[in-house]
Scaffold this motif. Sequence first.
Motif, PDB file in Angstrom:
ATOM      1  N   THR A 150      52.934 -32.167 -19.559  1.00 54.30           N
ATOM      2  CA  THR A 150      51.542 -31.732 -19.522  1.00 54.30           C
ATOM      3  C   THR A 150      51.243 -31.019 -18.203  1.00 54.30           C
ATOM      4  O   THR A 150      50.526 -30.013 -18.176  1.00 54.30           O
ATOM      5  CB  THR A 150      50.603 -32.930 -19.737  1.00 54.30           C
ATOM      6  N   THR A 163      49.245 -38.026 -25.185  1.00 54.77           N
ATOM      7  CA  THR A 163      49.353 -36.719 -25.831  1.00 54.77           C
ATOM      8  C   THR A 163      49.817 -36.893 -27.266  1.00 54.77           C
ATOM      9  O   THR A 163      50.966 -36.645 -27.580  1.00 54.77           O
ATOM     10  CB  THR A 163      50.368 -35.850 -25.082  1.00 54.77           C
ATOM     11  N   ASP A 186      52.539 -27.947 -26.091  1.00 53.99           N
ATOM     12  CA  ASP A 186      52.899 -29.184 -25.396  1.00 53.99           C
ATOM     13  C   ASP A 186      53.105 -30.274 -26.447  1.00 53.99           C
ATOM     14  O   ASP A 186      52.148 -30.744 -27.065  1.00 53.99           O
ATOM     15  CB  ASP A 186      51.755 -29.556 -24.436  1.00 53.99           C
TER      16      ASP A 186
HETATM   17 MG    MG Z   1      51.505 -35.360 -21.562  1.00 55.25          MG
END
Ligand code: MG
Length: 738
Positions: free
Chosen positions: A14, A34, A53
Amino acid sequence: MKIALAGNPNCGKTTLFNSLTGATAHVGNWPGVTVDKKEGWYKKLPEHIQIVDLPGIYSLSPYTPEEIVSRNFIVDETPDCVINVIDATNLERNLYLTTQILEIDVPVVIALNMMDVVQKHGGTIDVQTIEQTLQVPVVEISALKNEGIAQLMKVTYQEAKQPRKGTSLFTDTTLTTYIQCVQAKMEQQNVTNSLFHAIKWIEKDRIERSNQEVVIKDTEQWEKKIDTSAFDGDMEGMIADARYQYIAQSFAKMSQNKKGLESTTTSDRMDRVLTHRIWSIPLFLLVMFIVFHFVFSEDLFFLNGLFGIEISNPGWINFLTGMGYEDILAETIENGEAAVLAGIPSLGVFLQNWMGWLTGSVIDLVSGIMPEGTWYTGLICDGLLTGLDAIFSFLPQILLLFLFISILEDSGYMARVAFIMDRAFRKFGLSGKAFIPLLMGFGCSVPAMMATKTLEDEKERDLAIRLSPFFSCGAKAPIWAMLAAVVAGSFLGDIFVFSIYVLGIVVAIVSALLMRAFGKKVDVPPFIMELPAYHMPQFKNLMAHLWEKFKHFIYKASTIITASIIVIWFLSNFQWAFWTGMVDDISESMLADLGRVLQYVFYPCGWSMGQDGWKYTVASITGLIAKEDVVGTMSTLGLTEDTIALSNAAIYAFAAYNLFTLPCFAAVATAKSESTKKGFLVTMAWWLGASYVLSMVIFWMGKLFEIGWYLGLLAIIVLVVAMVLLGEFVVKKRKVAK
Ligand code: MG
Ligand code: GDP
């Protein structure tokens, strides 16, 4: 062109994503933050490149939602290149995932991240050896310090232009022939990424085997030839072991001249204390207490509380700390009537005082300009400004609280808390993995509930969603701050707030135990979590978190909260026949009538008794719109620090009710969409029931204390014994189930 970032949790994906795209996505410190993939653009090359991501994973097996998301993305959505982010201080563990990514037909570039840490400890990494062994480019970077990023993108851009065939590292001939055979059969059926799928098929991967379109027959003969006796016949275990052995053999020499792990040993030393078997929980409580003390205490050094020192009327201290701002404005200092200063306030209270002064001045200013006695002066000054003032004056305290929570999160301590909790509660059938989303609930229940996606078991997910509002969210903090100022003068405010938070956690745990006691299945998935090394929290990150919070707060205040304050004002200033004009006294209003009916429902809880009872009832109801509205409504109805006339027991009961009842609409809607149907119904019932019962129990326990401390103590002992018995029951039940 599309590029995916893949890697272990906490390897810095990230951070890299943010520095590539200029975004400030939330950088958390635990796996699971995430869950959804984030997308952005890198614009510093001739062609703009889309960056994705992916969630952090340890392998491409099909056991967690993160693994499935990342795997499907790389295999099915054909990114042009995968940047495999690797934590260079933990090379070998990170390369395990790499061995699997390399099996996919996709260009791969390895980004050796955290090189700043390695270099700081005088370590180096033999990049050439890695490149030669794995046959893909390796670039050293530091996502945090923004080093090597341009080089990484340059290499990636070149790599992405040439296709790459998946490669496998296995050397055992029986196994490789088996792989080739399955791979060939797959290719006949036009399966793309045949090597990857073949190996997954051989691993008896759940997703691979359930794929109806691929038919692979007659492989038992091959399987028999492979010696899996050391792994109880488990092919997947055998293959995992082969991967680890390969890594160990290929890179063993390298790790000897790599000294980059000293920071881990400092972390280890810290962990010896912070995750100590016995002391870790008291330490966690102490850490929390210190935080609340700094944010909510009016007597930071216990001057008044412990030492009984009162500094009488030194105007300049009053002024500096903002404590006596009202007196300063009224110039009463000369008359000697200024308040006695009871100790030095904490930073939170200090800021709150000044914010109060600021918003107070704004109100004075506006009401000075507005014509007297008109309805719109009433709406703006008594309704809107008073309500917003009440909420805004607590903004500094809330931001400060968040700053501390972000520090705990960023430094890596919150990950330890999940670990500590897991160890303490595993035998009761509660896992640490479920605690991670719950801890996020301290911020806001909505993302906390969404983060429960990381839990595999449906029941566990329902349970975590149910309990997440018990971890007091930021919007509830103004309620505690306001009540803290009322409870008992100077010294107890922080203890009051602290105890509310602890109460929330305790009730969450007891609720989970109750569910375990009456539920059927008790199956705790193993909790594998690597504890990230402690980091110094990054100023930039902290500020980004605070900015997010601040924006969210302003947005909420300017929309839903303002709207509901206007509605409350209208309902509290008009009768049912509203065309007859405004009422003289709020107690003749529509809202008062409504409140007076509902008031009876909460009679047993203490706080809705008496003349102002309906106001507390109405405030709790408006809290369903947004929890900030509780304070906003109370002050619109004339309940402030100085006018709240509840007993301490009733205040506590009122706080408990608002902590445990239905969270705001947004959270209820999230709970509905994230839970199973039945789970959601139980959840609603649990919120309504728990809040009512606990509020009542607390009120009556308080009453017992008022009669005599020994009676209160007795009641507490009875409760604790009941909890211990419940715990034992659950442990026994689990043993029987096994
Ligand atoms: Mg992350
Ligand atoms: P993710 O889980 O892979 O998304 O990892 P994050 O980006 O959230 O990073 C985890 C932690 O590592 C954060 O505290 C970052 O500040 C830190 N971090 C990331 N990259 C670097 C780096 O290059 N050097 C150092 N020292 N820390 C880093």
